[in-house]
Structure formats: C-alpha cells, structure tokens
Design a protein around this motif. Structure first.
Motif, PDB file in Angstrom:
ATOM      1  N   VAL A 137       0.834  -1.203   0.000  1.00  0.00           N
ATOM      2  CA  VAL A 137       0.000   0.000   0.000  1.00  0.00           C
ATOM      3  C   VAL A 137       0.870   1.257   0.000  1.00  0.00           C
ATOM      4  O   VAL A 137       1.940   1.293   0.610  1.00  0.00           O
ATOM      5  CB  VAL A 137      -0.981   0.034   1.196  1.00  0.00           C
ATOM      6  CG1 VAL A 137      -1.884  -1.201   1.184  1.00  0.00           C
ATOM      7  CG2 VAL A 137      -0.259   0.142   2.533  1.00  0.00           C
ATOM      8  N   ASP A 138       0.387   2.266  -0.703  1.00  0.00           N
ATOM      9  CA  ASP A 138       1.046   3.570  -0.738  1.00  0.00           C
ATOM     10  C   ASP A 138      -0.010   4.595  -1.135  1.00  0.00           C
ATOM     11  O   ASP A 138      -0.939   4.270  -1.883  1.00  0.00           O
ATOM     12  CB  ASP A 138       2.191   3.582  -1.757  1.00  0.00           C
ATOM     13  CG  ASP A 138       3.199   4.693  -1.493  1.00  0.00           C
ATOM     14  OD1 ASP A 138       4.326   4.386  -1.089  1.00  0.00           O
ATOM     15  OD2 ASP A 138       2.841   5.870  -1.689  1.00  0.00           O
ATOM     16  N   GLU A 192      -5.059   5.552   7.323  1.00  0.00           N
ATOM     17  CA  GLU A 192      -6.482   5.228   7.196  1.00  0.00           C
ATOM     18  C   GLU A 192      -6.637   4.143   6.123  1.00  0.00           C
ATOM     19  O   GLU A 192      -6.946   4.429   4.967  1.00  0.00           O
ATOM     20  CB  GLU A 192      -7.286   6.474   6.814  1.00  0.00           C
ATOM     21  CG  GLU A 192      -8.785   6.276   6.854  1.00  0.00           C
ATOM     22  CD  GLU A 192      -9.543   7.558   6.560  1.00  0.00           C
ATOM     23  OE1 GLU A 192     -10.783   7.498   6.550  1.00  0.00           O
ATOM     24  OE2 GLU A 192      -8.900   8.612   6.335  1.00  0.00           O
ATOM     25  N   MET A 193      -6.415   2.904   6.535  1.00  0.00           N
ATOM     26  CA  MET A 193      -6.387   1.805   5.572  1.00  0.00           C
ATOM     27  C   MET A 193      -7.742   1.104   5.468  1.00  0.00           C
ATOM     28  O   MET A 193      -8.433   0.924   6.468  1.00  0.00           O
ATOM     29  CB  MET A 193      -5.296   0.797   5.970  1.00  0.00           C
ATOM     30  CG  MET A 193      -3.892   1.369   5.849  1.00  0.00           C
ATOM     31  SD  MET A 193      -2.582   0.168   6.179  1.00  0.00           S
ATOM     32  CE  MET A 193      -2.655   0.047   7.970  1.00  0.00           C
ATOM     33  N   HIS A 194      -8.075   0.717   4.258  1.00  0.00           N
ATOM     34  CA  HIS A 194      -9.331   0.017   4.011  1.00  0.00           C
ATOM     35  C   HIS A 194      -9.065  -1.490   4.046  1.00  0.00           C
ATOM     36  O   HIS A 194      -9.194  -2.187   3.037  1.00  0.00           O
ATOM     37  CB  HIS A 194      -9.911   0.454   2.667  1.00  0.00           C
ATOM     38  CG  HIS A 194     -10.040   1.938   2.539  1.00  0.00           C
ATOM     39  ND1 HIS A 194     -10.845   2.681   3.375  1.00  0.00           N
ATOM     40  CD2 HIS A 194      -9.443   2.830   1.710  1.00  0.00           C
ATOM     41  CE1 HIS A 194     -10.767   3.958   3.041  1.00  0.00           C
ATOM     42  NE2 HIS A 194      -9.904   4.071   2.047  1.00  0.00           N
ATOM     43  N   VAL A 213      -2.070  -0.011  12.177  1.00  0.00           N
ATOM     44  CA  VAL A 213      -1.374  -1.300  12.157  1.00  0.00           C
ATOM     45  C   VAL A 213      -1.888  -2.191  13.283  1.00  0.00           C
ATOM     46  O   VAL A 213      -2.162  -3.385  13.076  1.00  0.00           O
ATOM     47  CB  VAL A 213       0.152  -1.106  12.271  1.00  0.00           C
ATOM     48  CG1 VAL A 213       0.847  -2.456  12.379  1.00  0.00           C
ATOM     49  CG2 VAL A 213       0.683  -0.336  11.065  1.00  0.00           C
ATOM     50  N   ASP A 214      -2.040  -1.612  14.454  1.00  0.00           N
ATOM     51  CA  ASP A 214      -2.579  -2.352  15.599  1.00  0.00           C
ATOM     52  C   ASP A 214      -3.962  -2.933  15.260  1.00  0.00           C
ATOM     53  O   ASP A 214      -4.272  -4.076  15.580  1.00  0.00           O
ATOM     54  CB  ASP A 214      -2.670  -1.408  16.801  1.00  0.00           C
ATOM     55  CG  ASP A 214      -3.051  -2.111  18.094  1.00  0.00           C
ATOM     56  OD1 ASP A 214      -3.005  -3.354  18.140  1.00  0.00           O
ATOM     57  OD2 ASP A 214      -3.411  -1.410  19.056  1.00  0.00           O
ATOM     58  N   ARG A 215      -4.768  -2.166  14.571  1.00  0.00           N
ATOM     59  CA  ARG A 215      -6.123  -2.592  14.226  1.00  0.00           C
ATOM     60  C   ARG A 215      -6.125  -3.767  13.240  1.00  0.00           C
ATOM     61  O   ARG A 215      -6.864  -4.737  13.416  1.00  0.00           O
ATOM     62  CB  ARG A 215      -6.908  -1.418  13.629  1.00  0.00           C
ATOM     63  CG  ARG A 215      -8.340  -1.772  13.215  1.00  0.00           C
ATOM     64  CD  ARG A 215      -9.047  -0.600  12.570  1.00  0.00           C
ATOM     65  NE  ARG A 215      -8.478  -0.225  11.272  1.00  0.00           N
ATOM     66  CZ  ARG A 215      -8.728  -0.873  10.128  1.00  0.00           C
ATOM     67  NH1 ARG A 215      -9.498  -1.952  10.118  1.00  0.00           N
ATOM     68  NH2 ARG A 215      -8.190  -0.458   8.992  1.00  0.00           N
ATOM     69  N   VAL A 216      -5.306  -3.670  12.178  1.00  0.00           N
ATOM     70  CA  VAL A 216      -5.351  -4.701  11.127  1.00  0.00           C
ATOM     71  C   VAL A 216      -4.528  -5.939  11.463  1.00  0.00           C
ATOM     72  O   VAL A 216      -4.675  -6.979  10.813  1.00  0.00           O
ATOM     73  CB  VAL A 216      -4.898  -4.130   9.761  1.00  0.00           C
ATOM     74  CG1 VAL A 216      -5.747  -2.928   9.380  1.00  0.00           C
ATOM     75  CG2 VAL A 216      -3.411  -3.778   9.743  1.00  0.00           C
TER      76      VAL A 216
END
Length: 221
Positions: A94-95, A123-125, A168-171
């Motif tokens: 991702v970028d 804010e990653m999907h 990062v913690d979330r995913v």
C-alpha cells in the motif's frame, strides 16, 4: 523464479539527486512523492536496508512464508519483489501515491499473487485482524520529518505517527507482528510504539559504521 530474477535485474536504482527535496519536511507530503515517483518511473530506491540485509531477521520473526504480509508505504523499493522471489508471496503493498502503485503493478505483473493498493497508512481500508505481518521501512521516518526538536516532536508529527501505528494495531491479527526498520534510536521512538496490545523488542544492525534498528511489535494473543 528465473523470470522473476531476470525482471528484477533490469530495474535500476535511482541515483538522481534532482529528486531530493529542498526541505526534509517534504518527505512527509503526498505531493512530493507523487512528483518524485513520476520522475522515477523506471527506477527503484531502498531506504536503509535491502532484503539481503534483512532476510535472516525476517526468517526469525515471520513464522511462515505463507503469512499475510502488509508493506506499509511500499514506494518503488525492491523489498516486496525480493521477498516474493524468496517465497513470501502473500503480500499486500500500500502507498498513497497512485503514481507509484500503478508503476509497481506494471513492474510486477508477472508476480500475480502480490497485490498493490492505493491507501494512506493512516487510514487503511483493510479488515480488522486481517494481517499477520506489517512491515514499515522508511514510511514512519518520512512522517517524522519535522522542523522541531527531536526531543519534543510537534503535535502534528505525533498525531500522524499515532494514526499509522493505531491502524497497524487494528489490522494486525493476534500473534501477528509489526516490523519497523529505521535508523531511529529507541530513546526517541519507543514513546510512539507503546501499546497495551503488544510487546516491543529491538534488534540492532550494524554495517560497520552506521547503526540501524529492527523494531518488532508482537501482538498478544
């Protein structure tokens, strides 16, 4: 495998000084990277270390070559390609630069198990707990480029870093790992990494002069 190695051999490392910013704070802006990647369409650039420098540590901290790996702020580095050739093929890169994502998608079209997605690491999907290993090699450092005192980073810097680390913690799945490769020393950076959900370890890499750090955040089960 032979085709992959032949493809990689044609990628030239960027040595163009014209792509360097006039001010280091530009490293933290999307506009800078969009322009730089447009100039480096046929080039690569690796911050800090390459896969050959890191393979033993990856083997130590990545439990399986089938692990779901997230490359944070992938840029035009050869790291994902080299890892893919070494057997780590379940990689999502991702970028936030659509320019570099399209360039890399075309460059690695023969590596059909690897994905390239336009995303901001803050804010990653991606679904919660969907990643086994997240790798950051230079992206957090770019967010930390600031005019202020390294002992007292600005509120904006801290917020940007907090957002990436929280994402990062979330995913990251339970038992997963967040790996950060940097030259940033622990007494400056540990404050940004502390979370109740994981344990932090630090490995040091010394190339005979300059010391690098390999931070490993292991998420508790």
């Amino acid at each position: 495998m032979q085709q992959e190695n032949e493809e990689s051999a044609h990628i030239k490392a960027s040595t163009d000084l014209a792509v360097l910013p006039t001010n280091n704070t530009e490293y933290g802006t999307k506009d800078y990277w969009q322009k730089r990647y447009a100039q480096e369409a046929d080039s690569s650039f690796d911050w800090f270390k390459t896969y050959k420098d890191l393979d033993q540590l990856f083997s130590k901290y990545i439990a399986s070559k089938g692990a779901r790996i997230l490359m944070l702020g992938c840029g035009n580095s050869t790291l994902s390609e080299d890892m893919y050739s070494a057997g780590y093929q379940n990689i999502v890169n991702v970028d936030y630069s659509d320019v570099v994502i399209e360039c890399m998608r075309q460059r690695t079209r023969h590596m059909d198990k690897m994905a390239w997605e336009v995303m901001d690491v803050r804010e990653m999907h991606l679904d919660d707990g969907s990643i086994d290993v997240a790798v950051d090699k230079g992206t957090l450092d770019a967010l930390m480029c600031d005019k202020g005192n390294v002992w007292e980073p600005s509120a904006e810097l801290c917020e940007n870093v907090r957002r990436e680390v929280n994402e990062v913690d979330r995913v990251l799945a339970p038992g997963g790992r967040f790996i950060w490769i940097t030259f940033g020393q622990p007494h400056f950076h540990m404050r940004h990494l502390q979370r109740d959900s994981w344990d932090v370890a630090v490995e040091r890499l010394n190339d005979g002069g300059f010391e690098y750090f390999f931070y490993v955040m292991s998420k508790r089960v």
